[in-house]
Design an enzyme around this catalytic site. Structure first.
Site, short mmCIF file in Angstrom:
data_model
loop_
_atom_site.label_atom_id
_atom_site.label_comp_id
_atom_site.label_asym_id
_atom_site.label_seq_id
_atom_site.Cartn_x
_atom_site.Cartn_y
_atom_site.Cartn_z
N ASP B 367 0.62 -1.21 -0.15
CA ASP B 367 0.27 0.33 -0.14
C ASP B 367 1.00 1.38 -0.27
OD1 ASP B 367 -2.90 1.18 0.18
OD2 ASP B 367 -1.88 2.15 2.13
N GLU B 404 2.22 -0.47 -5.06
CA GLU B 404 0.72 1.11 -4.85
C GLU B 404 2.15 1.56 -5.25
OE1 GLU B 404 -3.08 2.67 -3.53
OE2 GLU B 404 -1.24 2.10 -2.06
#
Lengths: 111, 723
Positions: B367, B404
């Site tokens: 993330d 990401e």
């Protein structure tokens, strides 16, 4: 934890009475190792097992693995519903054949 | 715990057949417990002969105390200060004998200065959770808050590490063969219609493996599954007054600990076993497991947040701080983990190695991974040590590492993420381009072609498998909502619709939200199929958002992080209601699996010499004549692979025509050799069940030289033998 042994036909029926957790597991494991005969058939009756912790499940699996090495067959009976759910969720159940009653268990092991 | 029972469990361990270590005896007694100086490594709590070894580090603490509890009890059973001789550098280690792992919870009290401006926030009032805790008790029931006076809400425990994996190993899929399915452990089965025995749990996910297998996905990417605090959201739904959650879980508390309330057996402390069983059963079914991990911040928040673990142990090590001692906020959540501090880097590596070696997971999705490339002062590093370490680590060698590739402070690295020939990226550019193309934006055909062919502009060196292609993900609209809403509708999130992205590139097909208009509904169905078909015929690694295959809606909410309810959950009735769409998706996944031309290998062996066609070629209204002009809304690609088959070459050839124009167009088809003929695999202009064919049973086309691609439609043909 009390461990009782009886013989029904060719099957050794072992009843685990009480709580199988980390405090009782080491002793139970030693006792069970002695009680499971090489090459024999064993039905573990859990209907009087009040609680089974992670350590307890490991005892069952250890006995199962030991039985595989010695050619014994181990099955379970009288698994309380909650214990069955725990065993299913953690995968321990897949190792065992399970029957509802001692009688059925004995029949399956001798079939 | 009484002295007698301690002696008993000590004696029990003595019967272990393993040879005893020569240091397996206590040297002194602290707070009534037999102890000895412990082993500094590994960190965490580790069962050792006769007891448990505790090791914790803090470079800033002046002293440390081990705090033991009986399970669930508010007051400590004992507090054991680490004597100076038990410390090596900043590491405090102690072996405590006679402890039964199942009946002990443990934590630490760290003593040191409270000088925020210097980066220190020691506060010995709190019992701190071990950052290396592998089992955390206290939150076994989802949504149940801690007691307000609980001095220790997240209680570390010691799990058993053993597990019987039998012969089951990871399927070890090649990157190019992956079809990733992003899902949420709770949301996947929490809906009553899931009809699972323990909804919302790891074991319920196991019950749904037949569905996943049937769909054809071969990798699940699980949104956060470690321990987090779902109750850190203070907001309520303004209409219903219902409390809102942190449902997604991007606020870690225990990086090593599976979330207890995601386990049917959490109340028995068996979440480690249950998680392992989930991985084992997924692997048995040929499905890999990728975990979504959040190494950019923690649930401790900013200066106002709670002291749970890291802050109280070594604030200035774990967090990026401003010169005044405030928390830097590159994550948008209050604090930023200090990933490229050498200590934290090792912590991250230890954590990932643990999940790979103990849980056998197949990879990670990071993330806001761009934060992992920032220095302790927040500057962007050209050669970030953490990313390089992970790329070259031998334990992680076969793992999928997916970034990401952006953060909440404006760093956007899609295509430029420091990859070391190893990392893949969520290709945000792919998402945006497909969306813009589908809604008919002018001037997108060229970009769409680049995305379809594997984004060589971004990943020319690394190859298409560096590109994780997606049209939708948990963050944003679902596919159904992408074609049903022009704008987000996040009022239920309690922030007056200010939260969530405004740039969605979505189109409602003529009406905002639910409608009975058959024309609008038909178009939405077609647009959904167009998106799925483009995704599953693109080069790169496709990722589907769970539920998109059955038309799951979130009522236009594009930021449902806080919605723990039917709006977020997978409604299993949709598998019947939208069985046509499910079938379409299943066929498209199977078609991809059947066609190597869509999945070129990342380590390409020598090309076959007598190829029929280039591996990608572009067409249009006229074959071999693409129209790249700004007004063009038509794109036709032909993917080809010549595969050695004995002495011969087997030709794999797929033709994809995508028309985002509101009128249909007549196309010349590339000419095939005599023995081959065009067959229709999918045509989104056709009504179900004629929209798609089972792979291998595609329909022979009557007209081999021309084809009609309908308005806003995608047509996929395959060259097959005439026989």
């Amino acid at each position: 934890m009390q461990i009782e042994r009886q013989t029904v036909g060719d099957v050794t029926v072992i009843t685990l009475d009480g709580s199988l957790d980390s405090s009782t597991a080491p002793r139970a494991r030693l006792d069970l190792e002695k009680l499971v005969p090489d090459g024999g058939r064993v039905l573990l009756d859990l209907s009087r097992t009040s609680y089974m912790s992670s350590a307890g499940l490991r005892v069952l699996l250890t006995i199962y693995r030991q039985s595989q090495r010695t050619g014994a067959r181990v099955a379970l009976t009288g698994v309380p519903p909650e214990m069955r759910e725990i065993m299913a969720a953690t995968g321990f159940l897949t190792f065992f054949s399970v029957s509802d009653t001692v009688q059925h268990g004995v029949q399956e092991l001798t079939a | 715990m009484t002295g007698t029972s301690k002696r008993e469990s000590f004696r029990d361990v003595q019967v272990d057949p393993l040879p005893q270590r020569i240091d397996a005896y206590p040297t002194q007694t602290i707070a009534g417990f037999p102890v000895r100086p412990g082993q500094a490594l590994p960190f965490g709590a580790t069962p050792v002969p006769g007891g448990i070894n505790f090791s914790v580090y803090s470079n800033g603490a002046e002293r440390m105390t081990l705090v033991l509890f009986r399970p669930g009890e508010p007051r400590p059973l004992a507090e054991l200060p680490f004597p100076p001789s038990f410390r090596t550098g900043g590491v405090y280690a102690m072996t405590v004998f006679g402890l039964d792992p199942e009946s002990i919870e443990y934590g630490y009290r760290a003593y040191g200065p409270f000088e925020p401006e210097m980066g220190h926030r020691f506060d010995a009032r709190w019992v701190l959770t071990d950052p290396y805790a592998r089992l955390i008790a206290g939150h076994e029931t989802w949504g149940r808050p801690s007691a307000p006076d609980d001095p220790y809400p997240y209680r570390a425990r010691v799990p058993y590490g053993d597990f019987d994996w039998e012969e089951v190993v990871s399927p070890g899929h090649r990157h190019e063969d992956l079809v990733i399915y992003e899902t949420h452990v709770r949301g996947f089965t929490a809906h009553p219609a899931s009809e699972t025995s323990a909804p919302g749990t790891f074991s319920a996910l196991v019950e749904k493996i037949p569905y996943l297998k049937g769909l054809g996905v071969n990798c699940v990417e699980l949104m956060p599954t470690y321990e987090f605090d779902e109750l850190d959201n203070p907001r309520t739904d303004p209409t219903t007054g219902r409390r809102l959650y942190n449902y997604w879980g991007y606020n870690p508390l225990g990086f090593f600990a599976p979330k207890a309330s995601y386990a049917a057996t959490g109340r028995f402390g068996m979440q480690v076993d249950e998680f392992k069983n989930m991985v084992k059963e997924l692997h048995r079914a040929g499905i890999e497991v990728v975990l979504d991990v959040v190494f950019n911040h923690t649930a401790e928040g900013n200066e106002q947040g709670p002291t749970i673990s890291f802050r109280g142990l070594d604030n200035s090590t774990y967090y990026m701080l401003t010169p005044g001692g405030y928390y830097a906020n590159f994550s948008g959540t209050g604090n930023t983990l200090n990933c490229n501090h050498p200590v934290v880097r090792q912590f991250v590596l230890d954590c990932l190695r643990y999940w790979v070696t103990e849980f056998r997971v197949d990879g990670f999705r990071f993330d806001l991974a761009s934060i992992l490339g920032r220095a302790p002062d927040g500057s962007v590093l050209p050669n970030p040590p953490l990313l390089e370490t992970l790329a070259h680590d031998p334990v992680l060698r076969d793992c999928k590492l997916i970034a990401e590739a952006w953060d909440a402070a404006g760093l956007y690295q899609v295509g430029s993420f420091p990859a070391y020939d190893r990392w893949s990226e969520w290709n945000g550019r792919y998402r945006d381009t497909v969306r813009r193309f589908l809604k008919g934006d002018a001037g997108t055909v060229g970009d769409m072609a680049t995305r379809l062919a594997g984004s060589s502009d971004l990943y020319g060196r690394r190859g298409p498998t560096a590109s994780i292609n997606f049209v939708t993900a948990h963050d944003g609209f679902t596919l159904r909502d992408l074609v049903s809403y022009n704008t987000k509708h996040n009022e239920a999130n309690g922030e007056d619709n200010r939260d969530g992205d405004n740039a969605n590139n979505s189109w409602n097909c003529g009406w905002e939200g639910p409608t009975d208009d058959p024309e609008v509904l038909r178009l939405r169905n077609r647009q959904s199929r167009n998106a799925l078909l483009l995704l599953l015929t693109s080069r790169g690694v496709p990722m589907l958002l769970s539920g998109d295959e059955v038309g799951r809606t979130q009522d236009g909410n594009n930021n449902a992080y806080c919605q723990d309810g039917p709006q977020s959950w997978f409604d299993w009735r949709l598998t019947e209601e939208n069985a046509d769409l499910l079938r379409f998706t299943r066929c498209a996944i199977a078609f991809r699996a059947a066609h190597p031309a869509l999945r070129p290998r990342s380590d390409r062996s020598a090309p076959v010499t007598d190829q029929l066609f280039p591996d990608v070629s572009w067409h249009g209204v006229h074959d071999w004549t693409p129209d790249w002009s700004a007004d063009s809304r038509l794109l036709a690609a032909m993917f080809y692979a010549g595969l050695p088959s004995g002495a011969e070459v087997q030709h794999d050839c797929v033709y994809v025509a995508a028309n985002s124009h509101w009128e249909g167009q007549r196309l010349e088809l590339p000419r095939l050799p005599e023995e081959l003929a065009w067959h229709t695999f999918a045509d989104t202009a056709a009504e179900a069940p004629h929209d798609v064919y089972e792979p291998g049973r595609e329909a022979l086309r009557a007209d081999q030289s021309r084809a009609l691609v309908g308005p806003r439609s995608v047509l996929v043909l395959v060259a097959r033998s005439r026989l």
